[in-house]
Structures are given as C-alpha cells and as structure tokens.
Design an enzyme around this catalytic site. Structure first.
Site, PDB file in Angstrom:
ATOM      1  N   GLN A  52       0.841  -1.203   0.000  1.00  0.00           N
ATOM      2  CA  GLN A  52       0.000   0.000   0.000  1.00  0.00           C
ATOM      3  C   GLN A  52       0.872   1.247   0.000  1.00  0.00           C
ATOM      4  OE1 GLN A  52      -2.389   1.737   3.238  1.00  0.00           O
ATOM      5  NE2 GLN A  52      -4.130   1.394   1.886  1.00  0.00           N
ATOM      6  N   CYS A  82      -6.905   7.373   4.477  1.00  0.00           N
ATOM      7  CA  CYS A  82      -6.349   7.724   5.789  1.00  0.00           C
ATOM      8  C   CYS A  82      -6.617   9.197   6.113  1.00  0.00           C
ATOM      9  CB  CYS A  82      -4.845   7.449   5.813  1.00  0.00           C
ATOM     10  SG  CYS A  82      -4.114   7.874   7.400  1.00  0.00           S
ATOM     11  N   LYS A 121      -7.896   2.067  -2.178  1.00  0.00           N
ATOM     12  CA  LYS A 121      -8.680   1.878  -0.946  1.00  0.00           C
ATOM     13  C   LYS A 121      -9.168   3.253  -0.527  1.00  0.00           C
ATOM     14  CE  LYS A 121      -8.596  -0.116   3.693  1.00  0.00           C
ATOM     15  NZ  LYS A 121      -8.228   0.866   4.725  1.00  0.00           N
ATOM     16  N   GLY A 196     -15.524  -2.999  10.125  1.00  0.00           N
ATOM     17  CA  GLY A 196     -16.404  -3.590  11.131  1.00  0.00           C
ATOM     18  C   GLY A 196     -16.743  -5.055  10.933  1.00  0.00           C
TER      19      GLY A 196
HETATM   20  C1  LIG Z   1      -3.469   0.374  13.827  1.00  0.00           C
HETATM   21  C2  LIG Z   1      -4.158   0.597  12.510  1.00  0.00           C
HETATM   22  C3  LIG Z   1      -3.433   1.037  11.429  1.00  0.00           C
HETATM   23  C4  LIG Z   1      -4.045   1.248  10.187  1.00  0.00           C
HETATM   24  N1  LIG Z   1      -3.276   1.594   9.119  1.00  0.00           N
HETATM   25  C5  LIG Z   1      -3.836   1.647   7.883  1.00  0.00           C
HETATM   26  C6  LIG Z   1      -3.038   1.847   6.726  1.00  0.00           C
HETATM   27  O1  LIG Z   1      -1.800   1.950   6.786  1.00  0.00           O
HETATM   28  N2  LIG Z   1      -3.682   1.903   5.519  1.00  0.00           N
HETATM   29  C7  LIG Z   1      -5.041   1.745   5.413  1.00  0.00           C
HETATM   30  O2  LIG Z   1      -5.573   1.778   4.295  1.00  0.00           O
HETATM   31  N3  LIG Z   1      -5.808   1.557   6.489  1.00  0.00           N
HETATM   32  C8  LIG Z   1      -5.240   1.485   7.713  1.00  0.00           C
HETATM   33  N4  LIG Z   1      -6.027   1.235   8.806  1.00  0.00           N
HETATM   34  C9  LIG Z   1      -7.480   1.102   8.630  1.00  0.00           C
HETATM   35  C10 LIG Z   1      -7.865  -0.343   8.320  1.00  0.00           C
HETATM   36  O3  LIG Z   1      -7.219  -0.794   7.147  1.00  0.00           O
HETATM   37  C11 LIG Z   1      -9.367  -0.488   8.123  1.00  0.00           C
HETATM   38  O4  LIG Z   1      -9.761   0.304   7.029  1.00  0.00           O
HETATM   39  C12 LIG Z   1     -10.174  -0.075   9.336  1.00  0.00           C
HETATM   40  O5  LIG Z   1      -9.585  -0.522  10.540  1.00  0.00           O
HETATM   41  C13 LIG Z   1     -11.600  -0.602   9.243  1.00  0.00           C
HETATM   42  O6  LIG Z   1     -11.608  -1.997   9.031  1.00  0.00           O
HETATM   43  P1  LIG Z   1     -11.770  -3.067  10.239  1.00  0.00           P
HETATM   44  O7  LIG Z   1     -13.012  -2.686  10.991  1.00  0.00           O
HETATM   45  O8  LIG Z   1     -11.836  -4.396   9.583  1.00  0.00           O
HETATM   46  O9  LIG Z   1     -10.556  -2.895  11.098  1.00  0.00           O
HETATM   47  C14 LIG Z   1      -5.434   1.032  10.042  1.00  0.00           C
HETATM   48  C15 LIG Z   1      -6.166   0.578  11.155  1.00  0.00           C
HETATM   49  C16 LIG Z   1      -5.547   0.361  12.367  1.00  0.00           C
HETATM   50  C17 LIG Z   1      -6.361  -0.146  13.535  1.00  0.00           C
END
Ligand SMILES: Cc1cc2nc3c(=O)[nH]c(=O)nc-3n(C[C@H](O)[C@H](O)[C@H](O)COP(=O)(O)O)c2cc1C
Length: 312
Positions: A52, A82, A121, A196
């Site tokens: 990414q 982000c 994304k 989620g």
């Molecule tokens: C510690 C942490 C770091 C993250 N870093 C990134 C990242 O580098 N790039 C990205 O697209 N999303 C990042 N995210 C977001 C996740 O990819 C995801 O979009 C978000 O947590 C929602 O999905 P989930 O509910 O399955 O966690 C990060 C999330 C967390 C918790």
C-alpha cells in the site's frame, strides 16, 4: 495497517491462510524514495502480498510502483482513506477524495510504470462531502480516466478535522448498503468492502452483494479467524492449520530473524491474540509480554509460552 501488518505479522498470517491477499502497512512515496529503511522488505512466503502506497505525485508514485514491481509485489494499492493530520498535511490519503482528477493521474502514471494491478482503498465520503453522488463521481472519474478496476471501500466516511484516526474508524456510522449500491451501479468493477467485519458469517453476507471482503482489526486481534478463510471461501480444506502448529512453524523463522538482529518481541507481539478464548490464552499472552522484550530472549520464550496452551 500502520505498525501492525509489518513483515513479521504478514509471515505469521500467511501460515494461517494461504489464499487471503495480505496488505502491507501504508508506505509513503517520500519514505520509499528518500528514506533509509528497507521499506519494501518482505519474505517470499508472504505471497500474494499487496504494497500500500501513500502519495499524491504521479511521478513519485510511478517511480515507487516500478520499485514495488521489481521487488515482486503482487499488487499496489493507493491509500485514499487515511484521515490522519500527518497524511492530510502531505495532501494525500482521504482528502484526495476531493481530487478525483489527480487520483486518476496518479493511477495512470503507476499503470504506465508497472503491469501489476493498481487498486484503490477509499471511504464513502469526507466531511460534508458524503452524498452518494460524491462517491460515484469520484469513482467514475477514476474509472473513466484510468484502468483501475478494483476498489476497496471502507464503508464509513472520514471527518478530516476533529476526530483522531482511531475515532475515524469507530464514530462515523458504517453504511454497507451504499457499498452494495456502488456495485449495482458499477457492475464491471471489483468492489471489496471493509469496516467492522468480525467473523466469517458476516463476510459471507457481504459476498452475496460484493466481490470481496477486507478484514482489518479483527484479523489482527483474533488471527485464528484466518484459519477458516481457505476452507470457507476457497474450498481448500487441506490448507487449514491448527494455531498450535502455526506457532511451532514460526520457530525456524524466529531463529532466522533473531540471527539477523530482530528482537523477539517484534515478532511475538503479532502472535498474542492467536489463542483467544482458549484455556491458557491469558498465560500465553502474559508470558510473551513479560519475557519477549528481555535481553537475549529467544525462541525458548515462545516454547515456554506455548506450554500454557498444550499443557506440556
Ligand atoms: C493500527 C491501525 C493502522 C491502520 N493503518 C492503515 C493503513 O496503513 N492503511 C489503510 O488503508 N488503512 C489502515 N487502517 C485502517 C484499516 O485498514 C481499516 O480500514 C479499518 O480498521 C476498518 O476496518 P476493520 O473494521 O476491519 O478494522 C489502520 C487501522 C488500524 C487499527
């Protein structure tokens, strides 16, 4: 996920699922081009793995795409989701949802420089730009002006000021129906939903409407979830691995990495959640947390911790 899905984490996750596509943390073009670290390092075993990227300059992104392809990555994903201050100051990430033309230029430049898939994304909106028309205009611009055909949609918008990145993963409400609608309106695109999703059943529900599911936090905090992926979605029963075996399979990797100067704790921190809800899980976590950072800690610490699970 920044600070989470580093190469040690991905190596471990790959033992749990052979089929799921794994993503790196976001790496900025600045870090790749000017940084001193080896931001592209990964183990061959991690494939298929997507890099990414974060950035907004077509030339820089093209250069990084070329580097990524030469390093053997299977896909490059551009981060347009982000919301952190640091990322906004660099004018990339989620704020680029307002600049579909620039995003398309970035993707085109990357596609000219590399033949591996370039994907995006993103979110369903930013701030008050949260109408469905805003989302479809953004996607339409990219699809018309570039060859990008795969979008991962985090099904909530981002507030660009006032919320921390963590709050931006929790407070704006999830709107899966909007992502389903997007697939209906752009049936030719591969649409992957994120946000989620906590278990296999939820993922299956989404797959009635969409092409793929991305799981972030739950996969990290409860990695045993990944052991069900190959059998449930890819009909690959033979690939299912027991978490205890997965931990034992890490031993040679750990020994190899320690010889190269890696700290044990940098690997084991990604393994803490593997035995969630299994007797001994708390002791497993505690033993690793208390001992893996000590000077000279080696694979014996992991073997001792595993005894709390296996009972011998
Ligand atoms: C510690 C942490 C770091 C993250 N870093 C990134 C990242 O580098 N790039 C990205 O697209 N999303 C990042 N995210 C977001 C996740 O990819 C995801 O979009 C978000 O947590 C929602 O999905 P989930 O509910 O399955 O966690 C990060 C999330 C967390 C918790």
């Amino acid at each position: 996920m920044l600070d989470w899905t580093d190469r040690h984490c991905r190596y471990f996750h790959r033992l749990l699922t052979k089929e799921a596509l794994l993503y790196t943390e976001m790496v900025t073009t600045g870090a790749l081009i000017y940084g001193k670290g080896d931001y592209l390092a990964y183990s061959e075993e991690e494939h298929p793995v997507a890099l990414q990227l974060g950035g907004n300059e077509p030339t820089a992104l093209a250069y990084c795409a070329k580097m990524a392809q030469q390093s053997g990555y299977d896909e490059i994903n551009l981060n347009i989701g982000c919301p952190s201050d640091r990322v906004q100051n660099g004018r990339f990430g989620a704020c680029l949802m307002r600049e579909g033309g620039l995003v398309a230029d970035c993707i085109k430049a990357m596609q000219d420089a590399a033949t591996i898939p370039i994907t995006v994304k993103t979110r369903i909106g930013v701030d008050d730009d949260d109408s469905y028309a805003f989302l479809t205009d953004f996607i339409d611009k990219i699809v018309t002006d570039s060859q990008c055909r795969l979008f991962i949609i985090h099904a909530r918008k981002a507030w660009l000021s006032g919320l921390s990145p963590k709050q931006n993963r929790e407070i704006p409400p999830l709107d899966y129906l909007r992502v389903y609608q997007l697939k209906k309106d752009f049936p030719q695109l591969t649409i992957v939903v994120n946000g989620g999703i906590k278990n296999i059943d939820e993922a299956k529900q989404h797959l009635h409407h969409l092409d793929g599911v991305m799981i972030g936090r739950e996969a990290y905090q409860n990695p045993a979830l990944l052991t069900q992926v190959d059998v449930e979605f890819f009909d690959q029963r033979s690939l299912v691995i027991d978490p205890i075996i997965a931990v034992q399979t890490m031993y040679p990797y750990i020994e190899r990495e320690l010889k190269q100067g890696t700290y044990l704790g940098h690997i084991t921190r990604h393994m803490l959640g593997i035995f969630q809800a299994i007797p001994g899980a708390r002791q497993w976590r505690r033993h690793l947390s208390e001992n893996a950072h000590k000077k000279g800690a080696d694979v014996t610490v992991v073997k001792q911790a595993l005894e709390f699970i296996t009972g011998n």
